[in-house]
Design a protein around this motif. Sequence first.
Motif, mmCIF file in Angstrom:
data_model
loop_
_atom_site.group_PDB
_atom_site.id
_atom_site.type_symbol
_atom_site.label_atom_id
_atom_site.label_comp_id
_atom_site.label_asym_id
_atom_site.label_seq_id
_atom_site.Cartn_x
_atom_site.Cartn_y
_atom_site.Cartn_z
ATOM 1 N N THR A 547 0.905 -1.649 -0.148
ATOM 2 C CA THR A 547 -0.161 0.356 0.084
ATOM 3 C C THR A 547 0.877 1.313 -0.212
ATOM 4 O O THR A 547 1.949 1.608 0.306
ATOM 5 C CB THR A 547 -0.723 0.200 1.381
ATOM 6 N N THR A 548 -0.037 2.408 -0.145
ATOM 7 C CA THR A 548 0.974 4.003 -0.328
ATOM 8 C C THR A 548 0.750 4.163 0.535
ATOM 9 O O THR A 548 -1.157 4.946 0.096
ATOM 10 C CB THR A 548 1.381 3.883 -1.575
ATOM 11 N N VAL A 549 1.498 5.221 1.115
ATOM 12 C CA VAL A 549 0.218 6.143 1.579
ATOM 13 C C VAL A 549 1.353 7.789 1.721
ATOM 14 O O VAL A 549 2.494 7.416 1.608
ATOM 15 C CB VAL A 549 0.380 6.180 3.566
ATOM 16 N N TRP A 550 0.854 8.969 1.223
ATOM 17 C CA TRP A 550 1.836 9.767 0.933
ATOM 18 C C TRP A 550 1.804 10.963 2.275
ATOM 19 O O TRP A 550 0.260 11.127 2.618
ATOM 20 C CB TRP A 550 1.425 10.908 -0.231
ATOM 21 N N ASP A 551 2.725 11.528 2.377
ATOM 22 C CA ASP A 551 2.986 12.455 3.398
ATOM 23 C C ASP A 551 2.641 13.863 2.558
ATOM 24 O O ASP A 551 4.968 14.234 2.341
ATOM 25 C CB ASP A 551 4.112 12.112 4.922
ATOM 26 N N ASP A 552 2.189 14.338 2.060
ATOM 27 C CA ASP A 552 2.023 15.784 1.751
ATOM 28 C C ASP A 552 3.223 17.067 2.471
ATOM 29 O O ASP A 552 3.910 17.358 1.663
ATOM 30 C CB ASP A 552 0.904 16.910 1.409
ATOM 31 N N GLN A 553 3.106 16.798 4.065
ATOM 32 C CA GLN A 553 4.489 17.582 4.320
ATOM 33 C C GLN A 553 5.356 17.253 4.469
ATOM 34 O O GLN A 553 6.669 18.145 4.203
ATOM 35 C CB GLN A 553 3.613 17.655 5.709
ATOM 36 N N ASP A 628 6.670 -0.395 9.300
ATOM 37 C CA ASP A 628 6.058 -0.086 9.929
ATOM 38 C C ASP A 628 5.774 1.290 9.643
ATOM 39 O O ASP A 628 6.670 2.326 9.437
ATOM 40 C CB ASP A 628 6.180 -0.767 11.615
ATOM 41 N N GLN A 629 4.268 1.917 9.625
ATOM 42 C CA GLN A 629 4.329 3.098 9.178
ATOM 43 C C GLN A 629 4.896 3.835 8.751
ATOM 44 O O GLN A 629 5.818 5.087 8.757
ATOM 45 C CB GLN A 629 4.241 4.388 10.718
ATOM 46 N N VAL A 630 4.933 2.870 7.059
ATOM 47 C CA VAL A 630 5.453 3.590 5.753
ATOM 48 C C VAL A 630 5.185 5.002 4.858
ATOM 49 O O VAL A 630 3.612 5.142 5.250
ATOM 50 C CB VAL A 630 6.151 2.592 4.874
ATOM 51 N N ARG A 631 5.515 5.974 5.077
ATOM 52 C CA ARG A 631 5.032 7.118 5.060
ATOM 53 C C ARG A 631 6.070 7.523 3.378
ATOM 54 O O ARG A 631 6.972 7.681 3.546
ATOM 55 C CB ARG A 631 4.932 8.543 5.658
ATOM 56 N N LEU A 632 5.686 8.061 2.241
ATOM 57 C CA LEU A 632 5.951 8.357 1.285
ATOM 58 C C LEU A 632 5.794 9.961 0.606
ATOM 59 O O LEU A 632 5.078 10.465 0.772
ATOM 60 C CB LEU A 632 6.053 7.533 -0.092
#
Length: 660
Positions: A547-553, A628-632
Amino acid sequence: MALPPDKASEMKQIIRQQLAKMDVHGRIREVLAETIRDEIAPEHQQLSTDDLMKALRRRGIIDDVMKELKVVTDMNNQEVTLDPKPSTHFVDRQPPVLKKTNIDPTRRYLYLQVLGGKAFLEHLQEPEPLPGQTCSTFTLYLLFRNQRFRSKPVPCACEPDFHDGFLLEVHKDSLGDGSKMMDATTMLSICDPVHMVLIKTDMFGETSLVASYFLEWRSVLVAENRITNIAVELLGVESKVSVGVLNIRLEMYPQLNKILSQEIINTQFALERQKTAEKERLFLVYAKQWWREYLQIRSSHNTRLVKIFAQDENGINHPVCSYIRPLRAGRLLDTPRQAARFVSVLGYERAPVIGGGSGKQEQWCTLLAFLCRSKGDCEDHANLLCSLLLGYGLEAFVCVGTKAKAVPHTWVMTCGTDGIITFWESLTGHRYIHSPIHPDDPPLVEQPKPTYPYRTIGCIFNNQAFLANCQPSDAVEVCAFDLRDESKWKPMSEEAIKSVCSPGATTSLPPFPPLCASTIDAAVASNEIELQLRILVSEYRKDLGLTTVWDDQLSYLLSPALAAYELERTTSISAGNEEFQDAIRRAVPDGHTFKGFPIHFVYRNARRAFATCLRSPFCEEIICCRGDQVRLAVRVRVFAYPESACAVWIMFACKYRSVL
């Protein structure tokens, strides 16, 4: 398309209604009365149909009617219009009327129309693109007396649908008699051609040079009706065979009071050719004698890279000095180092070679062809950079020599007033200070270690000088650059160079274009590429079951780093990344790991850039990050330069909780 009788009758009725609605008949009566009153001499009692048609065209009435008469009928679900626009068939149209535009009534203008193309046989089987489908396109670029124009892109086809008009001002070089209207005799002395360059852009955005042509426009000076039609056959830059024909129409505005005879035109052209041929013959005789003298100094000089002539994209030989001219960038570039950065972001591509072998193809592009194509060989880059540095008032030369493994190469050199010699690599923008090694020094004397990639140097040149290296060794590291010492550098006569290379010296010299501002909106381009990369990364990770979760900040925090990288490339000064590093430390919680990967491109193709990034193990590790808690995060920053060149910086990053 033939219409059934009932449809034809219906269409005629619609046309009559539209003409009545526009009060065309009343407008024609007004034009008729005005023409008889103002333009017909008293001794003429009759007004011809041609006179009336010219008057109607001049006032834009015919144009207005043709724009309004667009009839759409539902006939076999096809659209039928009274103004057909075929995509593959050449139509000989009447020239559109020049409507209100900002023109100087005291100047002459050449109205050049491109009325389509034909016989582009390479695209004979090219399918017509579907609506919204990306396809390969042709774009025509023009240069005339410091004025540049570009046509609308048209789909590549056997008969490409070029329909563009360009208003070229025929002005004088000097400001004297600025308010005096030029007559045909004065214009006959203006020998500058219209340089036409045809560029093909494929569906991936890659450009290629199709043809380069110098159009002789002065034939319009003998046209009785002020209009002349020319079929221009374009020759390919690789095989020198016909690639297609463009139909050109030339027209003078305002209309000439007196036209020239064909005999006068032919005599003028013959005199120009004779003058040019004589100058080139005398220079060739001088160059041969100079070369014999150079070989007599040392027999090994025969193997040195001393290049006096070079072929352009049309296979025509020119002295290398003619490829250089001081070029001012106006307000588009502020410093010489920024100019070097601009040249370096233009694409690098070796001249195309048909067939195998490792031999280097001989082709130095004219500046217009290089800029329109937006990529070229190392010689093209070096010539442009040298011209820009001369424009900034530096003493600059193009150097011809070799780099590692005896590969031929060109770069740029500047000589400071303090004697410091600086090498400029035009492909990267890097600068190197030359510190010569002295072989005769005692062994204990420490010698400098060269940082530049150059191995040998055979000659240097600019627009006014040509000097060949006649020192015992042509190795760059031991070379002395005292250019006034003729025992080290054999010069050519400046007068001989000036006779064939100065502006206006011969009619065979290609014109030199000004730089154009970028048409790229850097912010919009950055957002588009970034969005495309996010989609590509998400799809790539989905195929891996991630899965992919983007971190805009976090993505936003990467911007200062990209700006600092570009600033360092432009100024050669480290901008400092303390604030960026501090912001990242604050954004990454304790127990988490941060990884970032910056990369630089000179194109805006997101898919191609992504494929290149994946070839880096470090970047692939970020994109395929598990834990764990991967943010791209991804950030793109496009920096626009003249000629729509751009530097594209991309940074991928991720943060995740470290697990022991």
